[in-house]
Enzyme design. Structure first.
Site, short mmCIF file in Angstrom:
data_model
loop_
_atom_site.label_atom_id
_atom_site.label_comp_id
_atom_site.label_asym_id
_atom_site.label_seq_id
_atom_site.Cartn_x
_atom_site.Cartn_y
_atom_site.Cartn_z
N TYR A 63 0.82 -1.20 0.00
CA TYR A 63 0.00 0.00 0.00
C TYR A 63 0.86 1.26 0.00
CZ TYR A 63 -3.17 3.69 1.46
OH TYR A 63 -3.88 4.85 1.51
N HIS A 93 -4.88 16.06 -4.29
CA HIS A 93 -5.23 16.35 -2.90
C HIS A 93 -5.03 17.83 -2.54
CE1 HIS A 93 -5.52 12.08 -2.65
NE2 HIS A 93 -5.69 12.06 -1.35
N ASN A 222 0.09 12.71 5.01
CA ASN A 222 -0.64 11.93 6.02
C ASN A 222 -0.20 12.34 7.42
OD1 ASN A 222 -2.64 9.81 5.94
ND2 ASN A 222 -1.42 8.91 4.29
N TYR A 308 -20.20 37.02 41.93
CA TYR A 308 -19.46 35.83 41.47
C TYR A 308 -18.34 36.19 40.49
CZ TYR A 308 -23.16 32.76 43.36
OH TYR A 308 -24.05 32.08 44.15
N ARG A 311 -15.57 37.28 42.83
CA ARG A 311 -15.18 36.32 43.85
C ARG A 311 -14.72 34.99 43.27
NH1 ARG A 311 -19.75 33.97 47.49
NH2 ARG A 311 -20.83 35.67 46.45
N PHE A 356 -3.33 8.35 11.91
CA PHE A 356 -3.57 9.67 11.33
C PHE A 356 -4.88 10.30 11.80
CE2 PHE A 356 -4.78 6.23 8.43
CZ PHE A 356 -6.16 6.35 8.51
N GLU A 442 -13.26 6.26 4.25
CA GLU A 442 -12.95 7.16 5.36
C GLU A 442 -14.29 7.62 5.95
OE1 GLU A 442 -10.34 10.05 3.61
OE2 GLU A 442 -8.98 8.49 2.89
#
Length: 538
Positions: A63, A93, A222, A308, A311, A356, A442
């Site tokens: 791969y 990409h 990646n 508040y 404080r 990843f 994905e």
């Protein structure tokens, strides 16, 4: 956002096999520190590359080396097309859109990708890793766009735009931040010209485009480097802003005739959250020696307890600190990670994995956006009390010079309120969302890049809210004359006056004064002014 470099930031960062420190990331990303690969890193990169070269000649598909990617992972690629495979991966990409991402973010993600390459676990060649160092040192910043990353498989599109520049394609800007060791009067201010073709910028810098080999396209895109870089930068800024929040709170408690008794160490120890204890200690130090505080430490003072927002400042600021500590722990682990898919293991195997996925980083980015909104919220509430005659204990309405004719700081609080409302929207988590992609391969993503982008806007908003509180509290402290504030808070008032922000008087154009205060907050000068009297704030 403007930042002054700390004197202890490095001017050169050696990228080794081990993790970078947050300070090193800030030095390169924001202040132009140089970058150099260590000998150990170079040796490790070369050794791992030999494994990839051997697998490239193997008849069995592997791969990312001899197959396609994502949903096309089962497609075998013949040897003559594998170089084209890597180029095609990066080009396809690099599909970002929208406004350009800030230079410091791009430099951070490039440095962090280089750090992963230096681990020797990705299989790139030495010249490819060196190309990233060369771009950083030459001040060449690839144009990266706001949209394109789902945070899984890492920050694909942003990293692909950087890899594209290494290939001599796409657009870049040229210009380096001023190094931390340079005299600002002699070193020109930061300047980035118009976008230019990467090939042109490389040629001008004496650099050559890289021809990607097997596995390298994947190794360059990646990773969680974009979201991690923004996390590191945000944590750096929040360290200053949370200390500044304590300064602002001390000025507000003092200016509203509040008490510091509630910040006593033994009271805080009854609820032993470390951030709360640190914030309370800061408040005690900041209010020490205040004539204003001592003026109502008498039986004539009939107030039982403060609101508040005064404080409970240590409880809110402290919780934010503790959240930052958790986020810093996650960041330290991610800085030590070698994120790639496939990855080369220590015993030489090349294995697919899911490291990843950006979930660990995405979650803490969202946590930080929540506490940023809360710290800003309590700051705005403290500010508003100064402006209301029913609650400000003897100060004029809206701190105006001539109420009715003058509006004082009325609309400055509107600005705070608008920002706080925006921060509440930005606190909505990005990481609870997921949109499947790549033909359902994905099918669960982190949205960590989106979480990081909104956190950057939130941090900027917090700085602006705190600046308005400091500005307003300083005016109130002046109005308490002849009583004098604590030395630490008085130093902050003096800093504002030296920066051209005048004291009480008729209405003026407020926007420039707010921006001056914002700059003093972001640059750490408000904190530094107080620390001249308190010592280092926690």
């Amino acid at each position: 956002m403007s930042r002054l470099p700390a004197p202890d930031l490095p001017t050169e960062v050696v990228v080794d096999v081990g993790p970078l420190s947050p300070e090193e990331v800030v030095a390169v990303a924001r202040h132009g520190a140089g970058v150099r690969l260590s000998e150990a890193a170079l040796e490790g990169i070369a050794a791992t590359r030999r494994i990839i070269d051997d697998l490239a000649d193997d008849d069995e598909p592997h791969y990312g080396i001899s197959t396609g990617f994502g949903a096309l992972a089962t497609t075998s690629i013949p040897p003559e097309k594998r170089a084209q495979l890597q180029r095609s991966l990066v080009r396809s990409h690099a599909a970002g859109s929208g406004p350009e991402v800030e230079r410091e973010v791009v430099r951070a993600l490039m440095l962090l990708r280089l750090s992963t390459l230096a681990t020797g676990r990705t299989g790139v060649r030495v010249e490819t890793a060196q190309a990233y160092a060369d771009l950083l040192n030459a001040g060449i910043t690839p144009v990266v766009h706001e949209y394109g990353s789902l945070g899984c498989s890492g920050d694909l599109a942003p990293l692909a735009h950087c890899a594209l520049a290494v290939m001599g394609e796409g657009m870049v800007r040229v210009g380096r931040p001023r190094p931390a060791d340079r005299d600002p009067d002699r070193w020109p201010p930061d300047h980035l010209g118009e976008p230019v073709p990467a090939a042109e910028a490389l040629t001008d810098a004496g650099l050559r485009p890289v021809e990607l080999a097997e596995k390298e396209g994947l190794a360059l895109i990646n990773g969680t480097d974009g979201m991690l870089g923004m996390l590191v930068l945000a944590l750096h800024d929040l360290g200053t802003l949370l200390a500044t929040a304590d300064v602002a709170a001390a000025m507000s408690v003092e200016g509203q005739l509040g008490t510091d008794d509630v910040f006593a160490e033994d009271l805080q120890a009854l609820r032993p959250h470390p951030g709360q204890g640190a914030s309370a200690a800061n408040l005690r130090a900041l209010m020490a020696g205040s004539q204003i505080r001592e003026s109502h430490r008498t039986e004539a003072c009939t107030r039982v307890q403060d609101a508040y927002s005064l404080r409970c400042s240590p409880q809110v600021h402290g919780s934010a600190r503790d959240t930052c500590d958790h986020a810093a722990l996650v960041a330290s682990r991610e800085l030590a990670a070698a994120v790639d898919n496939p990855v080369v293991t220590l015993d030489g195997r090349v294995e697919s994995n899911g490291n990843f996925h950006g979930a660990p980083v995405a979650h803490v980015l969202d946590f930080l956006a929540v506490v940023v909104a809360d710290v800003a919220s309590i700051s705005e509430r403290r500010t508003d009390r100064f402006l209301d005659v029913a609650r400000n204990h003897g100060l004029p309405p809206f701190l105006a010079d001539d109420p009715g004719t003058d509006s004082g700081h009325m609309i400055a609080q509107y600005t705070q309120a608008a920002i706080v409302s925006e921060l509440k929207r930005l606190a909505t988590p990005a990481s609870v969302d997921s949109i499947p992609s790549s033909a359902m391969q994905e099918d669960h993503v982190s949205m960590g890049w989106g979480a990081a982008r909104k956190l950057r806007r939130a941090v900027d908003g917090l700085a602006r809210v705190l600046a308005v509180e400091v500005l307003t509290a300083a005016r109130a402290l002046d109005l308490r004359a002849p009583l004098t504030p604590a030395p630490a808070t008085a130093a902050v008032v003096a800093l504002l006056r030296e920066a051209g922000v005048e004291g009480p008087g008729p209405d003026r154009h407020l926007s420039p004064e707010i921006q001056a205060a914002v700059d003093l907050v972001l640059d750490g000068r408000v904190r530094a002014a107080a620390e001249q009297h308190t010592g280092p704030l926690r």
